[in-house]
Every structure is written in structure tokens, then in C-alpha cells.
Scaffold this motif. Structure first.
Motif, PDB file in Angstrom:
ATOM      1  N   GLU A 165      -3.231  21.887   3.606  1.00 23.00           N
ATOM      2  CA  GLU A 165      -3.928  21.907   4.899  1.00 23.00           C
ATOM      3  C   GLU A 165      -3.129  21.139   5.948  1.00 23.00           C
ATOM      4  O   GLU A 165      -2.994  21.574   7.091  1.00 23.00           O
ATOM      5  N   CYS A 166      -2.601  19.976   5.552  1.00 28.17           N
ATOM      6  CA  CYS A 166      -1.853  19.126   6.481  1.00 28.17           C
ATOM      7  C   CYS A 166      -0.569  19.796   6.937  1.00 28.17           C
ATOM      8  O   CYS A 166      -0.161  19.647   8.088  1.00 28.17           O
ATOM      9  N   ALA A 206      -9.752   5.816 -10.404  1.00 25.58           N
ATOM     10  CA  ALA A 206      -9.418   4.752  -9.464  1.00 25.58           C
ATOM     11  C   ALA A 206     -10.469   4.611  -8.358  1.00 25.58           C
ATOM     12  O   ALA A 206     -10.485   3.611  -7.642  1.00 25.58           O
ATOM     13  N   LYS A 212       0.101  22.604   7.770  1.00 25.03           N
ATOM     14  CA  LYS A 212      -0.066  23.575   8.854  1.00 25.03           C
ATOM     15  C   LYS A 212       0.161  22.949  10.228  1.00 25.03           C
ATOM     16  O   LYS A 212       0.517  23.641  11.177  1.00 25.03           O
ATOM     17  N   PHE A 272      -6.908  11.174 -11.796  1.00 18.43           N
ATOM     18  CA  PHE A 272      -6.571   9.786 -11.460  1.00 18.43           C
ATOM     19  C   PHE A 272      -7.676   9.146 -10.602  1.00 18.43           C
ATOM     20  O   PHE A 272      -8.095   8.024 -10.858  1.00 18.43           O
ATOM     21  N   ILE A 273      -8.155   9.877  -9.607  1.00 15.74           N
ATOM     22  CA  ILE A 273      -9.142   9.284  -8.695  1.00 15.74           C
ATOM     23  C   ILE A 273     -10.570   9.337  -9.256  1.00 15.74           C
ATOM     24  O   ILE A 273     -11.270   8.330  -9.262  1.00 15.74           O
ATOM     25  N   VAL A 277      -8.516  16.623   5.701  1.00 12.24           N
ATOM     26  CA  VAL A 277      -7.340  16.243   6.491  1.00 12.24           C
ATOM     27  C   VAL A 277      -7.655  14.991   7.317  1.00 12.24           C
ATOM     28  O   VAL A 277      -6.822  14.091   7.452  1.00 12.24           O
ATOM     29  N   ILE A 325       1.779   8.687  -6.435  1.00  5.89           N
ATOM     30  CA  ILE A 325       1.908  10.118  -6.112  1.00  5.89           C
ATOM     31  C   ILE A 325       3.110  10.709  -6.863  1.00  5.89           C
ATOM     32  O   ILE A 325       3.013  11.766  -7.483  1.00  5.89           O
ATOM     33  N   TYR A 358      -4.275  14.857  -9.605  1.00  6.12           N
ATOM     34  CA  TYR A 358      -4.627  13.631  -8.868  1.00  6.12           C
ATOM     35  C   TYR A 358      -6.127  13.355  -8.923  1.00  6.12           C
ATOM     36  O   TYR A 358      -6.576  12.227  -8.796  1.00  6.12           O
ATOM     37  N   VAL A 378      -5.859   2.263  -2.329  1.00  6.94           N
ATOM     38  CA  VAL A 378      -4.840   3.009  -3.068  1.00  6.94           C
ATOM     39  C   VAL A 378      -5.344   4.408  -3.401  1.00  6.94           C
ATOM     40  O   VAL A 378      -4.653   5.404  -3.154  1.00  6.94           O
ATOM     41  N   ALA A 379      -6.572   4.503  -3.931  1.00  4.68           N
ATOM     42  CA  ALA A 379      -7.102   5.821  -4.302  1.00  4.68           C
ATOM     43  C   ALA A 379      -7.195   6.777  -3.098  1.00  4.68           C
ATOM     44  O   ALA A 379      -6.741   7.916  -3.194  1.00  4.68           O
ATOM     45  N   PRO A 380      -7.754   6.331  -1.943  1.00  2.00           N
ATOM     46  CA  PRO A 380      -7.784   7.252  -0.798  1.00  2.00           C
ATOM     47  C   PRO A 380      -6.393   7.695  -0.347  1.00  2.00           C
ATOM     48  O   PRO A 380      -6.224   8.830   0.095  1.00  2.00           O
ATOM     49  N   ILE A 381      -5.403   6.815  -0.478  1.00  2.00           N
ATOM     50  CA  ILE A 381      -4.048   7.206  -0.074  1.00  2.00           C
ATOM     51  C   ILE A 381      -3.503   8.272  -1.028  1.00  2.00           C
ATOM     52  O   ILE A 381      -2.944   9.281  -0.586  1.00  2.00           O
ATOM     53  N   VAL A 382      -3.717   8.077  -2.328  1.00  2.00           N
ATOM     54  CA  VAL A 382      -3.283   9.093  -3.294  1.00  2.00           C
ATOM     55  C   VAL A 382      -4.052  10.399  -3.045  1.00  2.00           C
ATOM     56  O   VAL A 382      -3.514  11.491  -3.213  1.00  2.00           O
ATOM     57  N   GLY A 383      -5.294  10.272  -2.549  1.00  2.00           N
ATOM     58  CA  GLY A 383      -6.116  11.438  -2.244  1.00  2.00           C
ATOM     59  C   GLY A 383      -5.523  12.352  -1.180  1.00  2.00           C
ATOM     60  O   GLY A 383      -5.918  13.503  -1.059  1.00  2.00           O
ATOM     61  N   ILE A 384      -4.555  11.830  -0.404  1.00  2.00           N
ATOM     62  CA  ILE A 384      -3.860  12.661   0.593  1.00  2.00           C
ATOM     63  C   ILE A 384      -3.247  13.883  -0.104  1.00  2.00           C
ATOM     64  O   ILE A 384      -3.149  14.957   0.471  1.00  2.00           O
ATOM     65  N   MET A 385      -2.879  13.713  -1.410  1.00  2.00           N
ATOM     66  CA  MET A 385      -2.304  14.826  -2.187  1.00  2.00           C
ATOM     67  C   MET A 385      -3.173  16.072  -2.125  1.00  2.00           C
ATOM     68  O   MET A 385      -2.666  17.184  -2.162  1.00  2.00           O
ATOM     69  N   GLY A 386      -4.487  15.868  -2.052  1.00  5.22           N
ATOM     70  CA  GLY A 386      -5.416  16.985  -2.076  1.00  5.22           C
ATOM     71  C   GLY A 386      -5.366  17.846  -0.840  1.00  5.22           C
ATOM     72  O   GLY A 386      -5.826  18.983  -0.855  1.00  5.22           O
ATOM     73  N   SER A 387      -4.813  17.301   0.267  1.00  8.12           N
ATOM     74  CA  SER A 387      -4.801  18.107   1.491  1.00  8.12           C
ATOM     75  C   SER A 387      -3.385  18.370   1.988  1.00  8.12           C
ATOM     76  O   SER A 387      -3.182  18.618   3.167  1.00  8.12           O
ATOM     77  N   PHE A 388      -2.412  18.299   1.070  1.00  9.17           N
ATOM     78  CA  PHE A 388      -1.015  18.596   1.430  1.00  9.17           C
ATOM     79  C   PHE A 388      -0.895  19.940   2.141  1.00  9.17           C
ATOM     80  O   PHE A 388      -0.283  20.043   3.207  1.00  9.17           O
ATOM     81  N   LEU A 411       0.824  -1.215   0.000  1.00  4.32           N
ATOM     82  CA  LEU A 411       0.000   0.000   0.000  1.00  4.32           C
ATOM     83  C   LEU A 411       0.855   1.259   0.000  1.00  4.32           C
ATOM     84  O   LEU A 411       0.592   2.203  -0.737  1.00  4.32           O
ATOM     85  N   GLN A 469     -12.739   2.097  -4.865  1.00  2.41           N
ATOM     86  CA  GLN A 469     -13.272   2.616  -3.604  1.00  2.41           C
ATOM     87  C   GLN A 469     -14.764   2.318  -3.480  1.00  2.41           C
ATOM     88  O   GLN A 469     -15.261   2.058  -2.392  1.00  2.41           O
ATOM     89  N   ALA A 493      -6.235   7.519   6.483  1.00  5.48           N
ATOM     90  CA  ALA A 493      -5.494   6.674   5.528  1.00  5.48           C
ATOM     91  C   ALA A 493      -4.077   6.405   6.050  1.00  5.48           C
ATOM     92  O   ALA A 493      -3.589   5.269   6.030  1.00  5.48           O
ATOM     93  N   ALA A 538      -7.149  12.084   5.216  1.00  8.14           N
ATOM     94  CA  ALA A 538      -5.718  11.812   5.035  1.00  8.14           C
ATOM     95  C   ALA A 538      -5.135  11.137   6.267  1.00  8.14           C
ATOM     96  O   ALA A 538      -4.384  10.158   6.162  1.00  8.14           O
TER      97      ALA A 538
END
Lengths: 245, 124
Positions: free
Chosen positions: B80-81, A76, B83, A60-61, A163, A47, A57, B68-78, A39, A80, A169, A166
Motif C-alpha cells: 500500500e505504501c 510482541a 503506491k 511475531f506481532i 498506512v 524486519i 510478521y 518496536v512491534a508497531p514499527i515492524v508492523g509497517i511490513m504489513g503495508s509495504f 528503535l 503494545q 510510526a 505506518a
């Protein structure tokens, strides 16, 4: 340019996910290293790929962008979508191992309750130590529960939902990667205890790891997702009221 | 044919779960309602394990790829994170390990208590 090509290929996200995950899985089978978690590897590879190619991204999603900030759903996220029926199917191993549910009800409830309490208490401690704001604190509170409940709670109580997703995950990947080592180090051997620990700390991502340990582990981990999620909803409502500063 | 009927049952339960989520104003997702419904259906014998087992196993085996998709989705809150990235990292790493250790240790202790009371080691 690449964005447009990727957006017009409905199978771009699905194919990339399957290909990279398969590669990461083969790599782990070859090296047999717990740290080379498929994973983490596939998430990182995709990424990096998206950053290099400058492909959005969200394409992609979620697939091709449509008017009004919507997407056509050909990305992707297809995988989900299958998470709902898959979570439903966690009832199957649970039913098959119902004897354990009947024999250890106290251990199951006690274990999950202690874990859920530890989770919110840890976030409270981290919040107080680092002096974060109230909304940041609420964002972190649901970190150990399944995304759908966690994000809904963050939204409801005034956290930052993206957040929270994130962090959930990240938490899952962490639990998935470290589970084998933690169980060994702390001599957690009973399959029921191993399953409860995986599911309570790392929700569904931990459960996919528990499945690799065995059927009882998988059943108990699946049960923990639901029970820990519900307990945390109640705990969070109280913990969210504790002022941060 | 066998797979089609299994898919239909699983989809029906997922749909029912989502329906409950739509009508009940609680932050509980449809998938959790669905899990409970499927468990009750199996328990009551309305649905037999063999009616859902093949497709269920197939889905459960595929489960990791769904993250996999939700993990790549972390990119969207770079942004915000970033901070409060240190608290985030400590929450996801240290506290996750602590929760895992506490849950495992507490439940294992309660299991041994139960086993001692009984004197037997395994489920009958």
C-alpha cells in the motif's frame, strides 16, 4: 516450517523484541551516536530477520494464527498492550510539573496549536505538490498524532488505516532520532519548549526521547500527545474536506 | 504488596478510560481519557503520587520498547505504501522536522514573553 515453530513458541515475539532492543540500546550507549537510534536499529534488525527466515510478521506481532484470521495474542504486541497504562502514567510527571502548566498556559497552547496547524498544512502542501488522491491525503493528515487517534480518524474520514499507522510510526522514529540535533540547531533550549516540540511533532515516540532529556521535557511532551491529538481531530475534520485534484 | 496496589490503580484507570471510549462516540482512545482521569485523581488528592510512582516510572522507562512491534508492523503495508512512497517519506521526514522547529520556536518565544513580564526566570 520456521513459521510453525515460531507460532508454537508463545515467547518468540516477546523474547526477540527484548533481546534485539537491549542489543540496540547497548550499541547506542557504546557508540553514543544519535543516528544509531535503538528503535530504528531494532525495527530494522527484526524486519530483516523476518524477511530472511520467512517468518510471517503477524506471528511475531500477534502470535499463533487461529481460525478465521485471528491470532492468539502471544506475540510482541504484549508490549503494545502496556502502552495504554503507560500513557495513563504520563499524568504523573505532568502533575509533578504542574507549576509549569500554571505558569505557561499560553505558551503551551500556542506552541501545540502552531505545531498541529503546521502539520496538517504541510500534508496539504505535499498533497498538492505531488498530486496524490483524496484517500492518500487523508491517510497522511494524522501523521503527528498518537496511533490510536490517528488510525481512528483515517478510518472515519476515508483514509487507509494501515498506512496511517505506518506513517505515524515512521514520523515518531524520525522525531525521536532528530530531536537532539534540531533543538541544538534551532537553539530551542527551554525544557518546556523542548518537551512541547517532541510531543507535538512525534507523539509518544518523541515523548520517550523527551524523557531522556529531563522530567520537565517528559511532562510537557506527554501533555502534547493529548492536546495535539485533540486539536488535530478538529483540524482534520476541516482539512479533509479540501479537494486534492 | 506496594507494587500490586500500584498496578491495580493504574489498571483501574486504564479500564475506566477504555470504558469511556466504549460509550463515548468520539475517536479518542481510552489511554487519553485515562491520562486525564489520572491527572484529575492526582490533582484532587484522591490518588497520591507515591501510590503510583514506582510502577509508573517503571512503565515510562520501558516505553520505547513498546514501539518496536508497531514499527515492524509497517511490513504489513509495504505494498500500500509503495503506491505513494515519495509523499510518505517527505511527510514523515521533512514535515516532522518543520513541526518540531515551529512548535519549539513558537513556544520558546511565548515563554520568553512570559518570563520578561515577570522578571524572574524560574517557576516558584
Amino acid at each position: 516450517m520456521l513459521n510453525e515453530i515460531a507460532a508454537s513458541l508463545p515467547f518468540f515475539g516477546i523474547f526477540l523484541t527484548a533481546l534485539v532492543y537491549l542489543g540496540a540500546l547497548k550499541l547506542q550507549q557504546k557508540t553514543k551516536s544519535a543516528l544509531l537510534n535503538p528503535l530504528i536499529i531494532s525495527g530494522a534488525v527484526i524486519i530483516i530477520f523476518l524477511l530472511i527466515t520467512k517468518i510471517d510478521y503477524r506471528i511475531f506481532i500477534y502470535g499463533k494464527p487461529l481460525e478465521g484470521g485471528r491470532y492468539d495474542g502471544t506475540g510482541a504486541a504484549f508490549f503494545q498492550t502496556m502502552l495504554t497504562p503507560t500513557t495513563v502514567c504520563l499524568a504523573i510527571p505532568l502533575y509533578e510539573k504542574i507549576a509549569y502548566l500554571k505558569k505557561y498556559p499560553l505558551a503551551i497552547i500556542g506552541g501545540i496549536l502552531s505545531g498541529a496547524l503546521t502539520s496538517v498544512a504541510c500534508v496539504l502542501a505535499i498533497g498538492l505538490i505531488f498530486g496524490i488522491t483524496q484517500d492518500q491525503y487523508i491517510t497522511l493528515l494524522p501523521k503527528s498524532i498518537t496511533t490510536a487517534i490517528g488510525v481512528a480518524m483515517a478510518e472515519e474520514l476515508g483514509g487507509i488505516p494501515s498506512v496511517t499507522a505506518a506513517v505515524i510510526a515512521f514520523t515518531g522514529v524520525m522525531g525521536n532520532t532528530c530531536a537532539a540535533l534540531v533543538m541544538k540547531l534551532f537553539k530551542i533550549k527551554h525544557p518546556v519548549a523542548v518537551g512541547l516540540a517532541c510531543g507535538t511533532s512525534a507523539h509518544a515516540i518523541g515523548t520517550s526521547r523527551a524523557r531522556e532529556f529531563g522530567e520537565i521535557e517528559e511532562a510537557m511532551s506527554g501533555l502534547s500527545i493529548a492536546v495535539c491529538g485533540l486539536i488535530t481531530v478538529v483540524l482534520m475534520s476541516f482539512f479533509a474536506m479540501i479537494p486534492m485534484q | 504488596m506496594k507494587h500490586l496496589s500500584q498496578i491495580t490503580i493504574i489498571a483501574a484507570v486504564s479500564f475506566l478510560g477504555e470504558l469511556l471510549h466504549y460509550f463515548i462516540p468520539l475517536p479518542i482512545p481510552g489511554s487519553i481519557y485515562g491520562l486525564v482521569i489520572m491527572f484529575l485523581l492526582l490533582l484532587s488528592g484522591i490518588v497520591k503520587v507515591k501510590h503510583v510512582k514506582d510502577v509508573g516510572d517503571w512503565l515510562l522507562t520501558l516505553m520505547p520498547i513498546m514501539f518496536v512491534a508497531p514499527i515492524v508492523g509497517i511490513m504489513g503495508s509495504f505494498t500500500e505504501c509503495s503506491k505513494f512512497i515519495i509523499p510518505i517519506i517527505i511527510t514523515a521526514t521533512v514535515s516532522t522536522l518543520i513541526v518540531m522547529i515551529v512548535t519549539g520556536t513558537v513556544s520558546q518565544a511565548l515563554i520568553s514573553l512570559r518570563d520578561k513580564k515577570d522578571g524572574d526566570r524560574d517557576v516558584k
